[in-house]
Scaffold this motif. Structure first.
Motif, PDB file in Angstrom:
ATOM      1  N   TRP A  73       0.798  -1.333  -0.005  1.00  0.00           N
ATOM      2  CA  TRP A  73       0.148   0.025   0.107  1.00  0.00           C
ATOM      3  C   TRP A  73       0.819   1.348   0.074  1.00  0.00           C
ATOM      4  CZ3 TRP A  73      -0.223   3.444   3.957  1.00  0.00           C
ATOM      5  CH2 TRP A  73      -0.974   4.617   3.906  1.00  0.00           C
ATOM      6  N   TYR A  74       1.809   1.148   0.819  1.00  0.00           N
ATOM      7  CA  TYR A  74       2.843   2.256   0.958  1.00  0.00           C
ATOM      8  C   TYR A  74       3.560   2.810  -0.523  1.00  0.00           C
ATOM      9  CZ  TYR A  74       5.742   5.933   3.085  1.00  0.00           C
ATOM     10  OH  TYR A  74       6.403   7.045   3.612  1.00  0.00           O
ATOM     11  N   TYR A  75       3.962   1.622  -0.969  1.00  0.00           N
ATOM     12  CA  TYR A  75       4.849   1.539  -2.317  1.00  0.00           C
ATOM     13  C   TYR A  75       4.017   2.412  -3.341  1.00  0.00           C
ATOM     14  CZ  TYR A  75       7.270   0.358  -6.620  1.00  0.00           C
ATOM     15  OH  TYR A  75       7.941   0.078  -7.656  1.00  0.00           O
ATOM     16  N   PHE A  76       2.588   2.161  -3.518  1.00  0.00           N
ATOM     17  CA  PHE A  76       1.586   2.836  -4.675  1.00  0.00           C
ATOM     18  C   PHE A  76       0.969   4.341  -4.130  1.00  0.00           C
ATOM     19  CE2 PHE A  76       1.798  -1.863  -5.832  1.00  0.00           C
ATOM     20  CZ  PHE A  76       2.292  -1.658  -7.101  1.00  0.00           C
ATOM     21  N   GLN A  77       1.598   4.676  -3.101  1.00  0.00           N
ATOM     22  CA  GLN A  77       1.060   5.946  -2.489  1.00  0.00           C
ATOM     23  C   GLN A  77       1.593   7.140  -3.844  1.00  0.00           C
ATOM     24  OE1 GLN A  77      -1.272   6.787  -0.197  1.00  0.00           O
ATOM     25  NE2 GLN A  77      -1.638   4.628  -0.445  1.00  0.00           N
ATOM     26  N   PRO A  78       1.055   8.235  -3.822  1.00  0.00           N
ATOM     27  CA  PRO A  78       1.509   9.223  -4.745  1.00  0.00           C
ATOM     28  C   PRO A  78       3.063   9.689  -4.108  1.00  0.00           C
ATOM     29  CG  PRO A  78      -0.259   9.933  -3.664  1.00  0.00           C
ATOM     30  CD  PRO A  78      -0.232   8.446  -3.397  1.00  0.00           C
ATOM     31  N   ARG A  79       3.863   9.777  -5.224  1.00  0.00           N
ATOM     32  CA  ARG A  79       5.300  10.440  -4.659  1.00  0.00           C
ATOM     33  C   ARG A  79       5.152  12.079  -4.854  1.00  0.00           C
ATOM     34  NH1 ARG A  79       9.799   5.981  -7.274  1.00  0.00           N
ATOM     35  NH2 ARG A  79       8.652   4.214  -6.645  1.00  0.00           N
ATOM     36  N   VAL A  80       4.155  12.477  -5.264  1.00  0.00           N
ATOM     37  CA  VAL A  80       4.323  13.785  -4.939  1.00  0.00           C
ATOM     38  C   VAL A  80       2.707  14.436  -4.577  1.00  0.00           C
ATOM     39  CG1 VAL A  80       4.384  16.153  -6.574  1.00  0.00           C
ATOM     40  CG2 VAL A  80       5.858  14.377  -7.211  1.00  0.00           C
ATOM     41  N   ASN A  81       2.565  15.100  -3.450  1.00  0.00           N
ATOM     42  CA  ASN A  81       1.322  15.403  -2.982  1.00  0.00           C
ATOM     43  C   ASN A  81       0.606  16.443  -3.851  1.00  0.00           C
ATOM     44  OD1 ASN A  81       2.498  18.016  -2.424  1.00  0.00           O
ATOM     45  ND2 ASN A  81       2.805  17.489  -0.276  1.00  0.00           N
ATOM     46  N   PRO A 117       7.374  16.851  -3.665  1.00  0.00           N
ATOM     47  CA  PRO A 117       7.600  15.578  -3.306  1.00  0.00           C
ATOM     48  C   PRO A 117       7.629  14.834  -2.017  1.00  0.00           C
ATOM     49  CG  PRO A 117       9.569  16.789  -3.753  1.00  0.00           C
ATOM     50  CD  PRO A 117       8.511  17.503  -3.714  1.00  0.00           C
ATOM     51  N   SER A 118       7.163  13.600  -1.757  1.00  0.00           N
ATOM     52  CA  SER A 118       7.243  12.866  -0.554  1.00  0.00           C
ATOM     53  C   SER A 118       8.446  12.025  -0.544  1.00  0.00           C
ATOM     54  CB  SER A 118       5.879  11.928  -0.327  1.00  0.00           C
ATOM     55  OG  SER A 118       6.184  11.383   0.743  1.00  0.00           O
ATOM     56  N   ALA A 119       9.355  12.671   0.458  1.00  0.00           N
ATOM     57  CA  ALA A 119      10.798  11.961   0.527  1.00  0.00           C
ATOM     58  C   ALA A 119      10.534  10.594   1.137  1.00  0.00           C
ATOM     59  CB  ALA A 119      11.536  12.597   1.664  1.00  0.00           C
ATOM     60  N   GLY A 120       9.806  10.221   1.955  1.00  0.00           N
ATOM     61  CA  GLY A 120       9.516   8.873   2.582  1.00  0.00           C
ATOM     62  C   GLY A 120       9.130   7.882   1.434  1.00  0.00           C
ATOM     63  N   VAL A 121       8.167   8.176   0.761  1.00  0.00           N
ATOM     64  CA  VAL A 121       7.502   7.380  -0.238  1.00  0.00           C
ATOM     65  C   VAL A 121       8.627   7.040  -1.382  1.00  0.00           C
ATOM     66  CG1 VAL A 121       5.633   7.007  -1.752  1.00  0.00           C
ATOM     67  CG2 VAL A 121       5.245   8.108   0.153  1.00  0.00           C
ATOM     68  N   PRO A 161      21.843  17.216  -8.688  1.00  0.00           N
ATOM     69  CA  PRO A 161      21.947  16.067  -9.423  1.00  0.00           C
ATOM     70  C   PRO A 161      20.646  15.661 -10.330  1.00  0.00           C
ATOM     71  CG  PRO A 161      20.936  15.538  -6.968  1.00  0.00           C
ATOM     72  CD  PRO A 161      21.337  17.047  -6.947  1.00  0.00           C
ATOM     73  N   GLY A 162      20.687  14.964 -11.151  1.00  0.00           N
ATOM     74  CA  GLY A 162      19.368  14.611 -12.131  1.00  0.00           C
ATOM     75  C   GLY A 162      19.972  15.201 -13.609  1.00  0.00           C
ATOM     76  N   GLY A 163      20.985  16.064 -13.694  1.00  0.00           N
ATOM     77  CA  GLY A 163      21.220  16.416 -15.029  1.00  0.00           C
ATOM     78  C   GLY A 163      20.205  17.403 -15.486  1.00  0.00           C
ATOM     79  N   ASN A 164      19.225  17.807 -15.178  1.00  0.00           N
ATOM     80  CA  ASN A 164      18.051  18.697 -15.549  1.00  0.00           C
ATOM     81  C   ASN A 164      18.308  20.065 -15.548  1.00  0.00           C
ATOM     82  OD1 ASN A 164      15.991  19.818 -16.708  1.00  0.00           O
ATOM     83  ND2 ASN A 164      14.316  18.587 -15.430  1.00  0.00           N
ATOM     84  N   ILE A 165      18.802  20.899 -16.524  1.00  0.00           N
ATOM     85  CA  ILE A 165      19.000  22.370 -16.253  1.00  0.00           C
ATOM     86  C   ILE A 165      18.006  23.136 -15.895  1.00  0.00           C
ATOM     87  CG2 ILE A 165      19.817  24.227 -17.693  1.00  0.00           C
ATOM     88  CD1 ILE A 165      20.952  22.405 -19.918  1.00  0.00           C
ATOM     89  N   GLN A 193      12.647  17.282   1.796  1.00  0.00           N
ATOM     90  CA  GLN A 193      11.168  17.547   1.691  1.00  0.00           C
ATOM     91  C   GLN A 193      10.950  18.171   0.331  1.00  0.00           C
ATOM     92  OE1 GLN A 193       9.693  20.532   4.642  1.00  0.00           O
ATOM     93  NE2 GLN A 193       7.751  20.225   3.707  1.00  0.00           N
ATOM     94  N   PHE A 194      12.195  18.720  -0.362  1.00  0.00           N
ATOM     95  CA  PHE A 194      12.025  19.779  -1.698  1.00  0.00           C
ATOM     96  C   PHE A 194      12.689  18.647  -2.580  1.00  0.00           C
ATOM     97  CE2 PHE A 194      12.733  22.611   1.816  1.00  0.00           C
ATOM     98  CZ  PHE A 194      11.483  23.293   1.846  1.00  0.00           C
ATOM     99  N   SER A 195      13.638  18.251  -2.329  1.00  0.00           N
ATOM    100  CA  SER A 195      14.197  17.307  -3.609  1.00  0.00           C
ATOM    101  C   SER A 195      14.977  16.039  -3.006  1.00  0.00           C
ATOM    102  CB  SER A 195      15.395  18.070  -4.362  1.00  0.00           C
ATOM    103  OG  SER A 195      16.390  17.339  -5.055  1.00  0.00           O
ATOM    104  N   PRO A 196      14.025  14.815  -3.042  1.00  0.00           N
ATOM    105  CA  PRO A 196      14.620  13.641  -2.513  1.00  0.00           C
ATOM    106  C   PRO A 196      15.916  13.137  -3.108  1.00  0.00           C
ATOM    107  CG  PRO A 196      12.371  13.551  -2.913  1.00  0.00           C
ATOM    108  CD  PRO A 196      12.862  14.718  -3.512  1.00  0.00           C
ATOM    109  N   LEU A 197      16.120  13.552  -4.678  1.00  0.00           N
ATOM    110  CA  LEU A 197      17.495  12.956  -5.037  1.00  0.00           C
ATOM    111  C   LEU A 197      18.641  13.848  -4.635  1.00  0.00           C
ATOM    112  CD1 LEU A 197      18.537  11.231  -7.376  1.00  0.00           C
ATOM    113  CD2 LEU A 197      18.253  13.204  -9.020  1.00  0.00           C
ATOM    114  N   THR A 198      18.324  15.098  -4.134  1.00  0.00           N
ATOM    115  CA  THR A 198      19.288  15.679  -3.363  1.00  0.00           C
ATOM    116  C   THR A 198      19.779  15.189  -2.202  1.00  0.00           C
ATOM    117  OG1 THR A 198      18.899  17.817  -4.793  1.00  0.00           O
ATOM    118  CG2 THR A 198      20.233  18.161  -2.887  1.00  0.00           C
ATOM    119  N   ALA A 199      18.915  15.125  -1.378  1.00  0.00           N
ATOM    120  CA  ALA A 199      18.951  14.613  -0.096  1.00  0.00           C
ATOM    121  C   ALA A 199      19.770  13.068  -0.142  1.00  0.00           C
ATOM    122  CB  ALA A 199      17.595  14.436   0.476  1.00  0.00           C
ATOM    123  N   ALA A 200      19.454  12.704  -1.008  1.00  0.00           N
ATOM    124  CA  ALA A 200      20.082  11.080  -1.334  1.00  0.00           C
ATOM    125  C   ALA A 200      21.357  11.127  -1.608  1.00  0.00           C
ATOM    126  CB  ALA A 200      19.250  10.429  -2.475  1.00  0.00           C
TER     127      ALA A 200
END
Length: 400
Positions: free
Chosen positions: A58-66, A71-75, A154-158, A361-368
């Protein structure tokens, strides 16, 4: 308070469901041994496992953006972990399948007996070894290269502050994080491997020597090892590294040499205890007495008689010692007295990038970003332990 009510109520419901599960199983199967002999704790565990699995799905299929677009960092992190687990399991299965059909007769037999966990461990070790050996070819930039672009996301998106030339971004002084992560395998893992080999050379040699000669030499070495092992290893290493920092001065490479020697000395005490214990059991064998009667020298006894019969426990201990050395080096680097810049090191990367956790809370990729280096440390530790467990299983005779 309501959270505790939900937790207590949920556990009570699982407890009742576990009792009903066992009861209905006994009725449905005609009281067969599986359900008849099942303890209540096992039935409770089955139901709890099903509930946890359902909650995970159930938690895996929760939306990753509210709804507000945040973005939801936990999900997101949980989704990455689940995806990574299935990708790793599939890669290990394919690697084992390939090993069963390609190679020599001996290697194919080895892969047929290999569990999936050991296959995963060997695959990870091979990947790390490839990165460490060919880091200069694989890494897009040098570990010492500093670019004008600082704190590239990170991500490579300008559009979101990234750069295609830096897929994982850059750090506070403009160094490419992907390149430093790759070179970290060469420095951290390579130095850990060399340190472990050095510890086994000294500890194993002295342990076998003490077991063979015994007498006053055995007593002196054993008491010295007891004194060193009485001191917590990380605290002792930190103390000695602090002293070595003053000796090294501005020669940062010399501090790395001191670190290798200090950790090898501390870990050789554990190897000495094992080698001595194993050697004591071997020197009383008849073939050792026969070799002595033939007039064989000390070197022959240690390297031709004792060492070949002590290989299995020493190999298993080598894997465990490598993990402890690896973690010790990362810990010292995290504390600032380990591998020194400009050399890339995963422990230092965790310390330098720890502040990016605040951006979860703002960028999970940066926090990773700090989690990548920490995850690289944890992944290799788990992989080596998987292989060591398999080696212990094979050498114990349980496979028979």
């Amino acid at each position: 308070m309501s959270v505790w009510v939900w937790i207590i109520g949920g556990l009570a419901a699982i407890a009742v469901a576990g009792w009903l599960f066992r009861l209905f199983g006994q009725k449905a199967t005609g009281n067969k041994p599986f359900f008849r002999d099942m303890p209540y704790s096992v039935a409770f565990g089955y139901v709890l496992g099903v509930v946890l699995l359902a909650l995970a799905v159930w938690y895996y299929f929760q939306p990753r953006v509210n709804d507000m677009g945040i973005p939801s960092a936990g999900v997101t992190f949980f989704g990455w972990a689940v995806n990574g687990f299935f990708i790793a399991a599939a890669a290990a299965w394919v690697f084992r399948l390939l090993g069963r059909n390609v190679g020599t007769k001996g290697t194919r037999k080895l892969f047929r007996q290999m569990p999936l966990t050991a296959s995963f461990g060997i695959l990870v070790i091979l990947i790390y070894a490839t990165l460490a050996i060919f880091a200069g070819i694989i890494a897009p930039h040098g570990q010492e290269d500093v670019f004008a672009k600082v704190n590239v996301l990170p991500g490579g998106n300008i559009a979101t502050g990234g750069d295609p030339a830096f897929p994982l971004g850059t750090d506070q002084i403009g160094r490419d994080l992907l390149s430093r992560l790759i070179y970290g395998a060469q420095n951290t893992v390579g130095i850990a491997f060399a340190t472990t080999c050095l510890a086994f050379f000294f500890g194993g040699s002295l342990g076998f020597l003490a077991a063979t000669l015994q007498g006053w030499l055995d007593q002196v070495l054993s008491r010295a090892v007891d004194v060193l092992m009485a001191i917590p290893s990380l605290i002792f290493a930190l103390l000695l590294m602090t002293i070595a920092s003053a000796w090294a001065g501005s020669e940062k490479w010399l501090l790395t040499v001191y670190m290798v020697l200090i950790i090898a000395l501390i870990d050789s005490t554990r190897v000495f205890r094992l080698a001595r214990a194993v050697g004591m059991n071997i020197v009383v064998m008849d073939y050792i007495e026969a070799a002595k009667l033939r007039g064989e020298g000390l070197g022959y006894l240690i390297f031709r008689e004792i060492l070949p019969n002590a290989t299995a426990p020493l190999l298993a201990e080598f894997g465990l010692r490598f993990c402890f050395v690896f973690l010790t080096i990362a810990s010292l680097s995290f504390l600032g007295v380990g591998i020194q810049p400009p050399l890339a090191d995963w422990g230092t990367m965790v310390r330098d990038l720890a502040q990016f956790i605040n951006f979860a809370q703002f960028s999970p990729l940066t926090a990773a970003l700090p989690l990548l280096a920490a995850g690289a440390i944890a992944l290799l530790t788990v992989a080596v332990n998987f292989v060591v467990d398999w080696m212990l299983y094979r050498s114990s005779g349980l496979k028979e």
